[in-house]
Design a protein around this motif. Structure first.
Motif, mmCIF file in Angstrom:
data_model
loop_
_atom_site.group_PDB
_atom_site.id
_atom_site.type_symbol
_atom_site.label_atom_id
_atom_site.label_comp_id
_atom_site.label_asym_id
_atom_site.label_seq_id
_atom_site.Cartn_x
_atom_site.Cartn_y
_atom_site.Cartn_z
ATOM 1 N N ALA A 69 0.847 -0.743 0.237
ATOM 2 C CA ALA A 69 -0.275 -0.274 0.212
ATOM 3 C C ALA A 69 0.576 1.319 -0.212
ATOM 4 N N ASN A 70 0.390 2.356 -0.897
ATOM 5 C CA ASN A 70 1.051 3.408 -0.681
ATOM 6 C C ASN A 70 0.273 4.031 0.019
ATOM 7 N N PRO A 71 1.260 4.885 1.267
ATOM 8 C CA PRO A 71 0.630 5.379 2.392
ATOM 9 C C PRO A 71 0.399 6.637 1.929
ATOM 10 N N ALA A 72 0.592 7.296 0.591
ATOM 11 C CA ALA A 72 -0.703 8.136 0.559
ATOM 12 C C ALA A 72 -2.144 8.200 0.066
ATOM 13 N N THR A 73 -1.845 7.024 -0.108
ATOM 14 C CA THR A 73 -3.696 6.372 -0.819
ATOM 15 C C THR A 73 -4.729 6.275 0.403
ATOM 16 N N SER A 74 -4.572 6.261 1.824
ATOM 17 C CA SER A 74 -5.209 6.119 3.110
ATOM 18 C C SER A 74 -4.593 6.420 4.004
ATOM 19 N N LEU A 75 -5.637 6.550 5.210
ATOM 20 C CA LEU A 75 -5.036 7.398 6.439
ATOM 21 C C LEU A 75 -4.449 6.037 6.996
ATOM 22 N N SER A 76 -5.040 4.591 7.170
ATOM 23 C CA SER A 76 -4.901 3.246 7.283
ATOM 24 C C SER A 76 -3.183 3.101 6.675
ATOM 25 N N ALA A 77 -3.197 3.233 5.515
ATOM 26 C CA ALA A 77 -2.165 3.175 4.872
ATOM 27 C C ALA A 77 -0.979 3.920 5.607
ATOM 28 N N LEU A 78 -1.167 5.366 5.470
ATOM 29 C CA LEU A 78 -0.620 6.593 6.314
ATOM 30 C C LEU A 78 -0.137 5.992 7.329
ATOM 31 N N TRP A 79 -0.715 5.290 8.719
ATOM 32 C CA TRP A 79 -0.458 5.159 9.777
ATOM 33 C C TRP A 79 0.137 4.131 10.149
ATOM 34 N N ALA A 80 -0.016 3.220 8.520
ATOM 35 C CA ALA A 80 0.618 1.939 9.240
ATOM 36 C C ALA A 80 2.502 1.932 8.781
ATOM 37 N N TYR A 81 2.603 3.281 7.571
ATOM 38 C CA TYR A 81 4.251 3.837 7.846
ATOM 39 C C TYR A 81 4.441 4.471 9.415
ATOM 40 N N LEU A 82 3.657 5.171 9.324
ATOM 41 C CA LEU A 82 4.221 6.540 10.468
ATOM 42 C C LEU A 82 4.216 5.704 11.930
ATOM 43 N N GLN A 83 3.567 4.485 12.125
ATOM 44 C CA GLN A 83 3.125 4.589 13.329
ATOM 45 C C GLN A 83 4.564 3.166 14.377
ATOM 46 N N PRO A 84 4.917 2.872 13.848
ATOM 47 C CA PRO A 84 6.427 1.952 14.136
ATOM 48 C C PRO A 84 7.734 3.198 14.611
ATOM 49 N N TYR A 93 13.519 9.077 8.082
ATOM 50 C CA TYR A 93 12.125 10.305 7.928
ATOM 51 C C TYR A 93 12.530 11.175 7.014
ATOM 52 N N ALA A 94 12.811 11.027 6.339
ATOM 53 C CA ALA A 94 12.584 11.469 4.539
ATOM 54 C C ALA A 94 11.397 10.905 4.274
ATOM 55 N N GLY A 95 11.657 9.206 4.386
ATOM 56 C CA GLY A 95 10.361 9.075 3.728
ATOM 57 C C GLY A 95 8.659 9.565 4.383
ATOM 58 N N ILE A 96 8.720 9.570 5.457
ATOM 59 C CA ILE A 96 8.012 10.216 6.281
ATOM 60 C C ILE A 96 7.437 11.377 5.746
ATOM 61 N N HIS A 97 8.178 11.612 5.976
ATOM 62 C CA HIS A 97 7.980 13.244 5.685
ATOM 63 C C HIS A 97 7.474 13.551 4.137
ATOM 64 N N SER A 98 7.614 12.923 3.243
ATOM 65 C CA SER A 98 7.460 12.760 1.868
ATOM 66 C C SER A 98 6.131 12.121 1.284
ATOM 67 N N ALA A 99 5.727 10.613 2.570
ATOM 68 C CA ALA A 99 4.425 10.377 2.636
ATOM 69 C C ALA A 99 3.286 11.403 3.550
ATOM 70 N N CYS A 100 3.778 12.010 4.787
ATOM 71 C CA CYS A 100 2.964 13.297 4.908
ATOM 72 C C CYS A 100 2.287 14.261 3.653
ATOM 73 N N TYR A 101 3.258 14.298 2.885
ATOM 74 C CA TYR A 101 3.262 15.506 1.463
ATOM 75 C C TYR A 101 2.279 15.074 0.509
ATOM 76 N N ASN A 102 2.936 13.724 0.005
ATOM 77 C CA ASN A 102 1.648 13.233 -0.373
ATOM 78 C C ASN A 102 0.448 13.341 -0.749
ATOM 79 N N TYR A 103 -0.162 12.675 1.014
ATOM 80 C CA TYR A 103 -1.482 12.157 1.203
ATOM 81 C C TYR A 103 -2.175 13.335 1.082
ATOM 82 N N PHE A 104 -1.394 14.773 1.753
ATOM 83 C CA PHE A 104 -2.446 15.918 2.190
ATOM 84 C C PHE A 104 -2.405 16.486 0.661
ATOM 85 N N THR A 105 -1.405 16.244 -0.496
ATOM 86 C CA THR A 105 -2.042 16.485 -1.608
ATOM 87 C C THR A 105 -2.897 15.820 -2.446
ATOM 88 N N ALA A 106 -2.346 14.526 -2.504
ATOM 89 C CA ALA A 106 -3.674 13.760 -3.077
ATOM 90 C C ALA A 106 -5.278 13.886 -2.275
#
Length: 331
Positions: free
Chosen positions: A12-27, A52-65
């Motif tokens: 799952a791409n972290p930017a596609t849904s909240l659940s995917a983003l959270w699975a990436y962030l929580q650890p 760290y950089a991946g989470i920043h990019s994932a948040c950016y992409n999630y907000f953009t999407a």
């Protein structure tokens, strides 16, 4: 503690849904907020730069999407209701996460009074460090969501909080500049309750505002670090401050009895107040350790937003003021 390494987010791409983003962030959040650390500097455990950089990019992409999807829905739908602001969902999820983390700290608190204070101070230091680290990690949430909420008057201090005083001066001088000036005056007035003073450093001003943010009600939008500290107050510190409720058979069981002589000495005290009393009266604790614990607890209560007029904060500050300066601290 070694840095947590980058981990795969799965299919799952972290930017596609909240659940995917959270699975990436929580650890990463668990690592910096919940894991134990013996670092004498008090810093939170580090994470791999790639993560760290991946989470920043994932948040950016999630907000953009999310923003693009909301924009498309508003154009293609006749529903008059506005779509939820981009970022509300992740902010609410973070609030629940910090509440859970604070409750875990509360559940591990020892029963012994002095041991409780010895537990609170390092627990706060560790959680505070984790909150600051999470604030940096999720800086894009602050920039994209929190800043916009502040611009929309949803922060810790709102125009509605000063509406009465503003309304009195609007007929005579109802310009936007005058209203803004009145609001800023009220803000400074509130910040002075948290240590702000004219001419203080930018660090002292920022600390005062973070305390005011942590003291705000749960409906106010505040930066990630203050969001975490506010939950430490509501889920851990405030329950310890609450006085016990007595169960009675009388019909007037909910009536608060008057204290003889008009003093508060005989009124029931919260667990933390009883712990402080025992600490101050203990013959076992060395004076240096007692002073360190009292100072640490006072800082904890201020930082998480317990107001300065609280009786226990007054008591701690009175004790701190009575401590004589050591020869090392005299310039």
């Amino acid at each position: 503690m070694p840095a947590i390494l980058n981990h795969a987010s799965g299919s799952a791409n972290p930017a596609t849904s909240l659940s995917a983003l959270w699975a990436y962030l929580q650890p990463a959040l668990d690592h910096i907020v919940k894991s134990t650390s013996n670092d004498p500097s008090g810093k939170a455990p580090a994470i791999d730069f790639g993560l760290y950089a991946g989470i920043h990019s994932a948040c950016y992409n999630y907000f953009t999407a999310q923003g693009e999807a909301n924009a498309a829905n508003s154009v293609n739908s006749n529903d008059p209701n506005e779509p939820p602001p981009s970022g509300t969902d992740i902010y609410v999820h973070l609030d629940k996460y910090f509440a859970e983390a604070a409750r875990e700290i509360a559940l591990s608190a020892p029963l012994d009074h002095i041991a409780l204070i010895q537990y609170i101070v390092p627990s706060f230091n560790r959680f505070h460090a984790g909150a600051q680290s999470a604030n940096r990690l999720l800086n894009y949430v602050n920039r994209h969501y929190v800043k916009r909420a502040l611009d929309e008057d949803k922060g810790w201090l709102r125009l509605t909080d000063v509406l009465e005083s503003v309304a009195k001066m609007v007929p005579a001088e109802g310009s936007r500049e005058a209203i803004s000036k009145k609001f800023q005056e009220r803000k400074v007035e509130e910040l002075k309750k948290w240590g702000y003073d004219d001419g203080c450093s930018s660090e002292q001003a920022a600390f005062a505002e973070s305390c005011a943010e942590a003291a705000s009600s749960l409906d106010r939008i505040v930066p990630i670090s203050s969001l975490a500290l506010r939950r430490l107050r509501t889920e851990f510190i405030e329950p310890l401050l609450a006085a016990p409720k007595f169960q009675g058979k009388s019909k007037a069981k909910n009536k608060i009895p008057k204290t003889p002589g008009g003093t508060n000495a005989n009124r029931p005290k919260g667990r933390l107040a009883r712990a402080v009393q025992e600490l101050l009266e203990s013959d076992i604790i060395e004076e240096e350790q007692r002073s360190r614990l009292v100072s640490g607890l006072a800082m904890t209560m201020q930082t998480v937003g317990v107001r300065g007029d609280h009786p226990l904060r007054k008591k701690l500050n009175k004790y701190i003021a009575s401590i004589p300066l050591s020869p090392k601290s005299i310039p």
